[in-house]
Design an enzyme around this catalytic site. Structure first.
Site, PDB file in Angstrom:
ATOM      1  N   GLU A 127       0.849  -1.189   0.000  1.00  0.00           N
ATOM      2  CA  GLU A 127       0.000   0.000   0.000  1.00  0.00           C
ATOM      3  C   GLU A 127       0.891   1.248   0.000  1.00  0.00           C
ATOM      4  O   GLU A 127       1.842   1.287   0.777  1.00  0.00           O
ATOM      5  CB  GLU A 127      -0.910   0.028   1.234  1.00  0.00           C
ATOM      6  CG  GLU A 127      -1.894   1.180   1.168  1.00  0.00           C
ATOM      7  CD  GLU A 127      -2.878   1.218   2.342  1.00  0.00           C
ATOM      8  OE1 GLU A 127      -2.765   0.383   3.259  1.00  0.00           O
ATOM      9  OE2 GLU A 127      -3.734   2.097   2.331  1.00  0.00           O
ATOM     10  N   GLY A 268       3.523   2.300  10.905  1.00  0.00           N
ATOM     11  CA  GLY A 268       3.266   1.463  12.077  1.00  0.00           C
ATOM     12  C   GLY A 268       3.061   0.003  11.739  1.00  0.00           C
ATOM     13  O   GLY A 268       3.684  -0.879  12.332  1.00  0.00           O
ATOM     14  N   ALA A 269       2.196  -0.255  10.769  1.00  0.00           N
ATOM     15  CA  ALA A 269       1.855  -1.633  10.429  1.00  0.00           C
ATOM     16  C   ALA A 269       1.018  -1.646   9.165  1.00  0.00           C
ATOM     17  O   ALA A 269       0.621  -0.592   8.681  1.00  0.00           O
ATOM     18  CB  ALA A 269       1.066  -2.267  11.566  1.00  0.00           C
ATOM     19  N   HIS A 304      -6.240  -2.136  15.399  1.00  0.00           N
ATOM     20  CA  HIS A 304      -6.496  -1.377  14.172  1.00  0.00           C
ATOM     21  C   HIS A 304      -6.294  -2.249  12.925  1.00  0.00           C
ATOM     22  O   HIS A 304      -7.175  -2.332  12.066  1.00  0.00           O
ATOM     23  CB  HIS A 304      -5.562  -0.163  14.127  1.00  0.00           C
ATOM     24  CG  HIS A 304      -5.724   0.691  12.915  1.00  0.00           C
ATOM     25  ND1 HIS A 304      -6.468   1.840  12.900  1.00  0.00           N
ATOM     26  CD2 HIS A 304      -5.238   0.553  11.647  1.00  0.00           C
ATOM     27  CE1 HIS A 304      -6.437   2.380  11.696  1.00  0.00           C
ATOM     28  NE2 HIS A 304      -5.681   1.617  10.910  1.00  0.00           N
ATOM     29  N   GLU A 305      -5.153  -2.918  12.856  1.00  0.00           N
ATOM     30  CA  GLU A 305      -4.879  -3.722  11.651  1.00  0.00           C
ATOM     31  C   GLU A 305      -5.841  -4.912  11.572  1.00  0.00           C
ATOM     32  O   GLU A 305      -6.306  -5.266  10.493  1.00  0.00           O
ATOM     33  CB  GLU A 305      -3.426  -4.217  11.633  1.00  0.00           C
ATOM     34  CG  GLU A 305      -2.367  -3.122  11.766  1.00  0.00           C
ATOM     35  CD  GLU A 305      -2.530  -1.950  10.824  1.00  0.00           C
ATOM     36  OE1 GLU A 305      -3.073  -2.118   9.727  1.00  0.00           O
ATOM     37  OE2 GLU A 305      -2.119  -0.830  11.214  1.00  0.00           O
ATOM     38  N   GLU A 327      -9.565   4.157   6.620  1.00  0.00           N
ATOM     39  CA  GLU A 327      -8.702   4.594   7.717  1.00  0.00           C
ATOM     40  C   GLU A 327      -9.469   5.329   8.814  1.00  0.00           C
ATOM     41  O   GLU A 327      -9.286   5.039  10.001  1.00  0.00           O
ATOM     42  CB  GLU A 327      -7.538   5.437   7.184  1.00  0.00           C
ATOM     43  CG  GLU A 327      -6.573   4.668   6.282  1.00  0.00           C
ATOM     44  CD  GLU A 327      -6.000   3.396   6.913  1.00  0.00           C
ATOM     45  OE1 GLU A 327      -6.155   3.200   8.122  1.00  0.00           O
ATOM     46  OE2 GLU A 327      -5.415   2.574   6.161  1.00  0.00           O
TER      47      GLU A 327
HETATM   48  N1  B3K Z   1      -2.871   0.992   5.753  1.00  0.00           N
HETATM   49  C1  B3K Z   1      -1.568   1.129   6.329  1.00  0.00           C
HETATM   50  C2  B3K Z   1      -0.871   2.388   5.941  1.00  0.00           C
HETATM   51  C3  B3K Z   1      -0.262   2.331   4.607  1.00  0.00           C
HETATM   52  C4  B3K Z   1       0.564   3.567   4.351  1.00  0.00           C
HETATM   53  C5  B3K Z   1       1.103   3.592   2.954  1.00  0.00           C
HETATM   54  N2  B3K Z   1       1.969   4.725   2.743  1.00  0.00           N
HETATM   55  C6  B3K Z   1      -1.596   1.002   7.807  1.00  0.00           C
HETATM   56  C7  B3K Z   1      -2.864   1.392   8.456  1.00  0.00           C
HETATM   57  O1  B3K Z   1      -3.289   2.519   8.450  1.00  0.00           O
HETATM   58  O2  B3K Z   1      -3.516   0.548   9.000  1.00  0.00           O
HETATM   59 ZN    ZN Z   2      -5.326   1.728   8.945  1.00  0.00          ZN
END
Ligand code: B3K
Ligand code: ZN
Length: 883
Positions: A127, A268-269, A304-305, A327
């Site tokens: 991503e 972060g993840a 969150h993930e 998000e």
């Molecule tokens: N979706 C990813 C973030 C991706 C960032 C790309 N530059 C983590 C998150 O927000 O859960």
């Molecule tokens: Zn996210």
């Protein structure tokens, strides 16, 4: 100034893809410098797309090694390949199979996008647009396909091989020392959710039974030897899965859920389907190496993930303009989880502090943009506090407006209807409009209009009629690209409190049963009847809308709220407002009366005597003054960070002296426990004790140094050790230097702990810090190519050290500019994130402003800037009126 500005992508130009991909088969042969990827795509023209157009696949630094259409190798005249794209001029008009062979070099990949290596392990980050760095593809979120991945590697080099979905098969390749694993993900997904991992990793796991009785293995992979540090994260994962079932009715859908922790990661993840990849900072924890804040962050990010599995993966985004759809919603979901697992009011205050410190700041800067931007040059620059944090506030307001039950019904309808699709903000709002019968078109303005609305609230009591009127006014200041602003729909949760602190039952037909008034116009008034004495209004309870509020309440009224309001958020807010008024006056040279200085101190004393022990975490927040950055933001223009620093120091000293005995009493009575537990209640006690130590030190440096040194030596956990070291760093001298050296000695083999050490030193508010930072860049533990190290040292210097980053001689800006340029050559995402520290430059006084402008211009003038840095520097300088 840069001339080769990257092409702008616009929301209004969206059109469906001309081709679809139903299935992807990947064969990835891992090799440190020459990984071979064979991709077989089952494709067909999209009935919703254009016909008779070339097939254009995205690429980014990939080498084409072979290309076949329906098993026939294509002649050179039939396609055009560059590292950036693969164009087939006359693709079939019916379903076809395209086979692409590419070769990539994961060891040379310092951008940490696509396939790269971290501590020798192979991992991916796709991503937003990283998949095109692995193979040519329709690398956009609305192309959903079912993936099967075969991963092959040297068994010694990469004994663990992980992919998305469920494991299908694995085995050795006789006589080669190599082995393979095949993974299949039955859920159609966009390419940004693809992931693979290969490496030497230790594992912790446990079984999980889902609400419908399916057996799932949940596992976390970490650097071998650090398995016990993943226990807390595994527990947090299990709790997240249970919460999502209980509170949201969402069940996990694969046979395995894997998390891998890596040490080189840009953020972060990442929520890849069934295979989350994490920055190890947000997985690894032990009492000796992680603070209470680390534990809370791990819990929140694991949740969150995981929650993305529904809000992001099962229902994904049609295009990157819809990023807030996954998000903002997922931040809201993780906030609710943490509030349920911990203390809701304390968590709400923490959320609002973050929102104000990051999002309000962004919205007041040249980088301000709507929660759903209408254009971008580099999408990676839009993973912002606005998209995430303000995006979450919009979901929260929606829930406040429609109520809990309708919110849940709307969420269920959204998931049911959009499952397996790539959705838009409109799809999301439509679900809530349908279940409630409400027109949400005015509300949807929150997604399109940038800027933080400013509210003023005035109260008028009429003793004769026994009525109390509240007048509300809203206005949103101009932001880049948006000068004319419309009124927003603003939910105001409110109540009235009597002067003697009792909640007042008051009738007002405009306030609903949940205590919410909906402001929909630029100005409006509401009247309460049956009011027998002048009330104190408590408005925006729980911070019911992301707005800036100016309230015509006296200090005495605010202190009534601090003591008596039933809403904990507003109790905290009242103390902050009183403190902020004095801090702004002190910082700007306005007169501060003796009474102003002492009123907060006496309120603090009363609060400590009666309230503080009931909820230590809350008390710690009340006793912590607004930060220097908060004060700068409140002042808003011609900011002098030195004056702010002096003002805050003076006020802390005054409060510390006025409350000295009580603080000392707290400090001693909340003594350290022998056994550390990261739970919220224990963390709250530590927070209060350390907040007390901070004020004590401000009042009496010698006494503080003695207590902090003792705590530093005897601490049984990282929270207390780091807090005491932080306090020691504010007192120049040998005690401090010895403590800094002993910390380094003790944790020299713990990179994540040394990050904390870098951060504390970078934040020391004195002139010598600049040289200290430069010297630390030479430290063996520092590396310009590791994002955690760079953010800990350089990011902290720029974001936490207001006085030194904003030095009057411009040397802080110059240092950051030079590091941004260095980092940009290796890792543009890291560089552009650092560069956003300049977002406050326009609010500085003129000397600093000129230095900052020159530093930004020196970056803008460089050739070969990445698109990431080019975009941020250009936007930072746009509309810059010459002086
Ligand atoms: N979706 C990813 C973030 C991706 C960032 C790309 N530059 C983590 C998150 O927000 O859960
Ligand atoms: Zn996210």
């Amino acid at each position: 100034m840069r001339t080769d500005v990257a092409q702008t992508v616009r929301l209004e130009d969206y059109r469906p893809s001309d081709f679809l991909i139903d299935q992807v088969e990947l064969d990835v042969r891992l090799h440190p410098t020459a990984t071979k990827v064979t991709t077989t795509l089952s494709m067909r023209p999209n009935p919703a797309g254009r016909s008779d157009v070339p097939l254009v696949l995205d690429g980014d630094e990939v080498n084409l090694k072979g290309l076949a259409l329906d098993d026939r190798a294509l002649d050179t005249g039939e396609f055009e390949a560059s590292p950036q794209s693969l164009v087939i001029s006359q693709p079939p008009q019916q379903p076809f199979k395209l086979t692409i062979e590419t070769e990539i070099n994961p060891t040379a990949n310092t951008k940490l996008m696509g396939l790269y290596r971290s501590s020798g392990n192979y991992c991916t980050q796709c991503e937003a647009e990283g998949f095109r760095r692995i193979t040519y593809f329709l690398d956009r979120p609305d192309v959903l396909a079912v993936y099967t991945t075969r991963i092959e590697a040297d068994r010694e080099e990469a004994p663990v091989l992980l992919g998305n979905g469920n494991p299908v098969e694995s085995g050795s390749i006789a006589g080669t020392g190599r082995h393979f694993a095949i993974w299949h993900d039955p859920f159609p997904k966009p390419s940004y959710l693809f992931a693979l991992v290969g490496g030497r990793l230790g594992k912790v796991s446990k079984p999980f039974t889902t609400m419908s009785g399916r057996e799932v293995e949940i596992a976390i992979y970490v650097e071998p030897g650090k398995e016990d540090r993943a226990d807390y994260a595994l527990d947090a994962l299990e709790r997240s899965m249970i919460w999502d079932e209980k509170v949201c009715g969402r069940e996990y859908d694969l046979d395995v859920f894997n998390i891998v922790a890596v040490s080189d990661f840009n953020m972060g993840a990442m929520e890849n389907k069934g295979l989350n990849i994490f920055n190890d900072k947000f997985v690894l924890a032990s009492p000796e190496t992680a603070t209470d804040v680390d534990y809370a962050n791990i819990e929140a990010i694991i949740a969150h993930e995981y929650f993305h599995n529904w809000s992001g993966n099962r229902v994904t985004c049609r295009d990157w303009f819809q990023l807030c759809l996954k998000e903002g919603l997922t931040v809201f979901r993780d906030q609710e989880f943490s509030s349920d697992e911990r203390s809701r009011p304390v968590h709400r205050i923490a959320e609002v502090k973050t929102l104000r410190a990051r999002q309000f700041l962004e919205d007041a800067s040249p980088l301000s943009h709507p929660v759903r931007p209408s254009q971008y040059r580099e999408i990676n620059n839009f993973y912002t506090a606005t998209v995430y944090e303000k995006g979450a506030e919009i979901v929260r307001m929606l829930k406040t407006i429609i109520g809990d039950e309708d919110f849940r019904r709307g969420m269920d309808l959204y998931y049911d209807r959009c499952d397996g699709t790539a959705a838009t903000v409109e799809d999301f709002l439509k679900a809530f409009a349908e279940v409630t019968g409400r027109d949400l078109s005015h509300f949807s303005r929150w997604y399109a209009q940038s800027g933080t609305p400013r509210m003023s609230v005035h109260g008028h009591y009429d003793e004769g009629t026994g009525t109390y009127r509240l007048d509300f006014k809203q206005e949103t200041p101009p932001t880049p690209g948006q000068s004319a602003k419309e009124p927003m729909v603003i939910p105001v949760a409110l109540g009235l409190v009597s002067i003697d602190g009792q909640p007042m039952e008051a009738a007002c037909e405009r306030v609903n049963a949940r205590g919410v008034f909906l402001l929909e116009k630029a100005e409006d008034s509401i009247t309460f009847t049956g009011i027998r004495s002048r009330p104190v209004p408590s408005v925006f309870r729980g911070f019911s809308a992301p707005v800036k509020v100016s309230l015509d309440l006296s200090t005495d009224d605010l202190l009534v709220l601090l003591r008596h309001d039933t809403d904990a958020f507003n109790r905290w807010q009242s103390a902050q407002t009183v403190a902020m008024r004095t801090l702004v006056s002190l910082s700007t040279g306005a007169t501060v009366t003796e009474e102003e200085m002492t009123s907060l101190a006496s309120a603090f004393r009363a609060f400590m005597d009666t309230e503080a022990r009931k909820d230590p975490a809350f008390a710690a927040l009340v006793l912590t003054l607004p930060s220097e950055a908060d004060i700068a933001q409140e002042i808003g223009k011609d900011v002098d960070p030195d004056a702010i620093h002096r003002a805050r120091k003076a006020m802390r000293k005054h409060l510390g002296q006025s409350c000295f005995n009580r603080l000392m009493d707290f400090y001693h009575s909340l003594a350290q426990r022998d056994v550390y537990s990261p739970d919220a209640a224990s963390a709250g006690q530590r927070a209060l004790r350390n907040a007390a130590l901070d004020l004590l030190t401000a009042a009496d440096q010698q006494a503080g140094e003695r207590l902090a040194s003792e705590q530093f030596e005897t601490a049984t956990n990282m929270t207390d050790r780091l807090a005491s070291l932080g306090i020691l760093t504010t007192i120049p001298g040998m005690v401090r230097e010895n403590a800094i050296a002993s910390f380094e000695q003790r944790y020299r083999n713990e990179p994540l702990v040394l990050d904390k050490w870098f951060t504390l030193q970078a934040a020391i508010p004195e002139d010598a810090t600049l040289d200290r930072v430069k010297k630390l860049m030479e430290h063996p533990a520092f590396s310009i190519s590791n994002p955690n190290r760079v953010r800990s040292l350089i990011g902290s210097f720029a974001m936490l050290n207001q006085v030194q980053f904003n030095r009057k001689d411009g040397a802080g800006y110059a240092l950051l500019a030079s590091i941004v340029l260095r980092a940009d050559e290796l890792n543009p995402q890291l560089a552009s994130r650092l560069l956003t520290a300049f977002s406050t430059w326009k609010m500085m006084e003129s000397t600093r402003r000129s230095h900052a402008r020159r530093a930004l211009q020196s970056i803008a003038q460089k050739s070969n800037l990445s698109r990431d840095v080019g975009d941020i520097v250009n936007r930072s300088l746009e509309q810059d009126g010459a002086e």
